[in-house]
Design a protein around this motif. Structure first.
Motif, mmCIF file in Angstrom:
data_model
loop_
_atom_site.group_PDB
_atom_site.id
_atom_site.type_symbol
_atom_site.label_atom_id
_atom_site.label_comp_id
_atom_site.label_asym_id
_atom_site.label_seq_id
_atom_site.Cartn_x
_atom_site.Cartn_y
_atom_site.Cartn_z
ATOM 1 N N GLU A 198 0.849 -1.194 0.000
ATOM 2 C CA GLU A 198 0.000 0.000 0.000
ATOM 3 C C GLU A 198 0.882 1.240 0.000
ATOM 4 N N LEU A 199 0.501 2.243 -0.811
ATOM 5 C CA LEU A 199 1.221 3.506 -0.807
ATOM 6 C C LEU A 199 0.737 4.326 0.387
ATOM 7 N N LEU A 200 1.630 4.588 1.323
ATOM 8 C CA LEU A 200 1.259 5.307 2.532
ATOM 9 C C LEU A 200 2.082 6.576 2.673
ATOM 10 N N GLU A 201 1.453 7.597 3.203
ATOM 11 C CA GLU A 201 2.157 8.812 3.606
ATOM 12 C C GLU A 201 1.714 9.129 5.020
ATOM 13 N N GLU A 202 2.669 9.166 5.938
ATOM 14 C CA GLU A 202 2.305 9.432 7.320
ATOM 15 C C GLU A 202 3.468 10.075 8.051
ATOM 16 N N GLU A 203 3.132 10.752 9.116
ATOM 17 C CA GLU A 203 4.138 11.300 10.013
ATOM 18 C C GLU A 203 4.842 10.146 10.712
ATOM 19 N N SER A 204 6.154 10.270 10.872
ATOM 20 C CA SER A 204 6.895 9.159 11.451
ATOM 21 C C SER A 204 8.139 9.669 12.175
ATOM 22 N N TYR A 205 8.572 8.900 13.157
ATOM 23 C CA TYR A 205 9.886 9.102 13.754
ATOM 24 C C TYR A 205 10.881 8.221 13.001
ATOM 25 N N ILE B 157 10.577 4.335 12.147
ATOM 26 C CA ILE B 157 10.465 3.414 13.290
ATOM 27 C C ILE B 157 9.205 3.642 14.126
ATOM 28 N N THR B 158 8.230 4.365 13.576
ATOM 29 C CA THR B 158 6.923 4.452 14.247
ATOM 30 C C THR B 158 5.818 4.376 13.206
ATOM 31 N N ARG B 159 4.615 4.061 13.660
ATOM 32 C CA ARG B 159 3.429 4.002 12.802
ATOM 33 C C ARG B 159 2.267 4.717 13.499
ATOM 34 N N THR B 160 1.369 5.261 12.694
ATOM 35 C CA THR B 160 0.180 5.911 13.245
ATOM 36 C C THR B 160 -1.106 5.308 12.695
ATOM 37 N N SER B 161 -0.973 4.323 11.789
ATOM 38 C CA SER B 161 -2.150 3.797 11.095
ATOM 39 C C SER B 161 -2.827 2.649 11.842
ATOM 40 N N PHE B 162 -2.293 2.230 12.983
ATOM 41 C CA PHE B 162 -2.922 1.183 13.781
ATOM 42 C C PHE B 162 -2.515 1.381 15.243
ATOM 43 N N ASP B 163 -3.114 0.606 16.141
ATOM 44 C CA ASP B 163 -2.937 0.836 17.577
ATOM 45 C C ASP B 163 -2.206 -0.272 18.325
ATOM 46 N N TRP B 164 -2.102 -1.473 17.723
ATOM 47 C CA TRP B 164 -1.601 -2.608 18.486
ATOM 48 C C TRP B 164 -0.072 -2.619 18.498
ATOM 49 N N PRO C 293 7.410 6.662 24.674
ATOM 50 C CA PRO C 293 7.565 7.047 26.084
ATOM 51 C C PRO C 293 6.790 8.323 26.396
ATOM 52 N N ASP C 294 6.261 8.409 27.610
ATOM 53 C CA ASP C 294 5.454 9.574 28.005
ATOM 54 C C ASP C 294 6.219 10.880 27.855
ATOM 55 N N GLU C 295 7.534 10.840 28.066
ATOM 56 C CA GLU C 295 8.343 12.061 28.002
ATOM 57 C C GLU C 295 8.309 12.706 26.621
ATOM 58 N N ILE C 296 8.054 11.925 25.571
ATOM 59 C CA ILE C 296 8.054 12.471 24.206
ATOM 60 C C ILE C 296 6.724 13.160 23.896
ATOM 61 N N ASN D 8 1.522 10.394 21.827
ATOM 62 C CA ASN D 8 1.035 9.024 22.011
ATOM 63 C C ASN D 8 0.214 8.468 20.853
ATOM 64 N N LYS D 9 0.136 9.194 19.736
ATOM 65 C CA LYS D 9 -0.547 8.606 18.579
ATOM 66 C C LYS D 9 0.376 7.660 17.810
ATOM 67 N N HIS D 10 1.655 7.659 18.174
ATOM 68 C CA HIS D 10 2.638 6.828 17.468
ATOM 69 C C HIS D 10 2.842 5.493 18.178
#
Length: 624
Positions: free
Chosen positions: A150-157, A200-207, A212-215, A218-220
């Motif tokens: 799938e072609l995805l565009e998302e915010e990521s770390y 190294i992060t995703r926002t398209s799913f939750d599982w 870390p809370d300090e960052i 929490n959507k990532h």
């Protein structure tokens, strides 16, 4: 200290043959190192986060955790039934692991190795990986598994993977950590082609594991591979410097070749960033197929490990997997080959030797076997055996389990051939009782030494040998029998047969009996038999029976065909001969090699004879 790990298996499906193969190799190595006296830790477990798990759970009306619990328990149950000697069963949903990953992520973020940006790429859910357009196959399919992306565009770390390119190459060169060695070249080429920073992060799913809370973002969700790879460290209670923390760095990470890149490129970079030591070795094995085809539910050719072990015995199953294919190569599961290994090697060479020793010692010396006169009469045989034992250890330590087993069975062959050569029953008749008993002592000591080194692979069978000969399989006897080359005395007990000859397949459906066995001319016409000339012929490493032929047919066509006649013919003597070959058979994968045809032979008593034309004919001539 020796810390051995299997991959943590992804819980998107139940355990299969490949999982069993990896785990049995790891278990064999762990048992071997314990036998040597090393403090040893074996880890296995399950990888339970990611979009693929979330989707699989939803399709079955489970929560992701319920689904992960279910599949993880099936892996653990199988390893318990297989008596895998694991010390840690790790799960990425364990709270200790989640805490560890968050802590490491925060440290790498504070260090500046993690930064936030946007990502656009083609994402494969099955492989949990992004790819560029140029990396994809036709129709935007994944280059690794062939499924749609799938072609995805998302915010990521992002992790600054490119920063560690030179350090990774230096590690390959200086530490030489990759097994087998030919895999290192592939990795070097991949890294030298240029490492790009890794999303190294995703926002398209939750599982998954939240940041870390300090960052305060929490959507990532943390990328499943960064999460999963640190299980090898977190499970040692490394964060709290628990009692197992001393086992890091790992001695060996065992993986399948499809996930080598994650373990040998990404993981070392993560470890460098976190200021953690790198593993000593990473070993990558091949895949298992059935009759040359990848196993899949849709094809109906999936082999369940427990079905094989239940039918043929766990020791036989373990032996077959480790003996059949060189580590790193792909293996092809064949019930026929499994039966051949059981009958010709486990039964004839190993089990029958114990039976002969028990029988002869009971008849000639009331079950008492002494070591007197062994070296005086059979020093040559003893030295040959000792060399095989020493070589077997080297092969296993270098992650060549098939060669390790091959050497041990060469040692058993020395014992069996010595009985045939010296005929202790005739020595008794000639009054050479001491020499006869010394021969039995030689064979008993060979069996004991081999059983010690075989015990990591065949724990049940070798325990029966030890019980029959009244000795212990332990570190003390490893030191005495293997390292110090000592000879023991034995008091023999009768023992049931270690293995029994298999007369017919126990898994495959047998064809129904038919009254009429004749075929029609039309049936015969379907078979294409041609004359071919042997242009090249060689033995296959690790196989006593197979020869690999290059056959020339008409118009210079060359065919590679494998034939199990190595016990009857020398490879170099066959070059230039003409043989008859069936040329329209479906291609098969045998011992990791493609075979395109079948050479015709005739069984004549105990001999095997190649079928070929009496006079020289044109290559490719059709036989009708």
């Amino acid at each position: 200290m020796r810390y051995i790990t299997t991959p943590i298996y992804y819980v998107n499906d139940v355990p299969h043959l490949g999982h069993a193969y990896t785990t049995i190799i790891a278990d064999t190595l762990a048992r071997f190192y314990r036998l040597q006296g090393h403090e040893t830790l074996l880890l296995t477990g399950t990888d339970e986060h990611g979009q693929k798990i979330e989707q699989a759970a939803k399709a079955r009306n489970f929560t992701p955790k319920q689904y992960a619990d279910k599949i993880s328990s099936e892996f653990k149950k199988l390893w318990d039934e297989f008596e895998i000697s694991y010390d840690i069963y790790a799960r990425t949903t364990d709270s200790r692991h989640i805490e560890f990953v968050k802590d490491l992520f925060l440290k790498m973020w504070k260090k500046g190795d993690i930064y936030k940006d946007k990502y656009e790429g083609y994402y494969c859910i099955s492989c949990e990986s992004f790819f560029t357009k140029t990396q994809l196959k036709d129709e935007n399919t994944c280059p690794d598994c062939g499924k749609k992306t799938e072609l995805l565009e998302e915010e990521s770390y992002f992790f600054r993977l490119s920063k560690y390119q030179d350090a990774i190459l230096k590690w390959y060169e200086e530490a030489d950590p990759i097994l087998p060695k030919n895999k290192k070249t592939e990795l070097i080429n991949f890294v030298q082609s240029g490492l790009k920073d890794l999303s190294i992060t995703r926002t398209s799913f939750d599982w998954g594991i939240k940041l870390p809370d300090e960052i305060k973002d929490n959507k990532h969700i943390i990328y499943v591979w960064l999460d999963a790879l640190f299980i090898y460290v977190s499970s040692l209670d490394f964060l709290n410097q628990g009692k197992n923390a001393k086992f890091w760095p790992a001695h060996l990470l065992l993986v399948g070749k499809d996930i080598l890149r994650f373990h040998a490129v990404y993981f070392p970079a993560f470890l460098m960033s976190a200021h953690l030591a790198l593993p000593r070795f990473i070993g990558a094995h091949g895949w298992w197929t059935k009759e040359g085809e990848k196993m899949s539910k849709s094809k109906g050719n999936v082999i369940k490990p427990k079905d094989i072990a239940d039918a043929y015995g766990l020791d036989a199953f373990r032996y077959f997997l480790l003996r059949e294919v060189p580590f790193g190569n792909d293996g092809d599961f064949s019930e026929t080959m499994l039966i051949n290994r059981i009958n010709s090697e486990l039964n004839n060479e190993f089990g029958n030797l114990l039976s002969r020793i028990v029988g002869m010692s009971s008849k000639y010396s009331n079950g008492i076997i002494l070591n007197e006169g062994i070296l005086e009469n059979f020093k040559t045989e003893f030295d040959v055996v000792q060399k095989h034992l020493e070589d077997s250890i080297i092969f296993l330590e270098n992650l060549q389990p098939n060669r390790y087993l091959e050497e041990l069975f060469k040692a058993l062959a020395v014992a069996n051939l010595s009985i045939t050569k010296y005929e202790p029953w005739n020595l008794i008749k000639k009054g050479e009782v001491k020499k006869a008993n010394a021969l039995i002592g030689l064979c008993a000591n060979i069996l004991a030494k081999v059983s010690l080194l075989l015990s990591p692979t065949l724990p049940k069978s070798t325990a029966k040998v030890a019980e029959s000969l009244n000795f212990k399989i332990d570190t003390k006897n490893y030191q005495a029998l293997i390292l110090e080359k000592q000879l023991l005395n034995f008091k023999v007990n009768a023992q049931e047969a270690l293995f029994t000859k298999i007369e017919k397949p126990l898994l495959a459906q047998e064809a129904p009996l038919q009254q009429e066995q004749k075929i029609k001319i039309d049936d015969f016409a379907k078979i294409e038999i041609k004359v071919a000339m042997v242009k090249a012929c060689e033995n296959i490493q690790g196989s006593k029976k197979l020869l690999k032929f290059q056959l020339e047919l008409d118009n210079g066509e060359l065919r590679q065909v494998l034939s199990g006649i190595a016990e009857y013919y020398k490879a170099d003597e066959l070059i230039g001969k003409q043989v008859c070959v069936i040329t329209n058979l479906k291609k098969a994968k045998i011992f990791g090699y493609e075979s395109d045809g079948m050479i015709l032979t005739a069984q004549s008593g105990d001999d095997c004879v190649l079928i070929g034309p009496k006079e020289l004919v044109l290559n490719g001539s059709l036989i009708s």
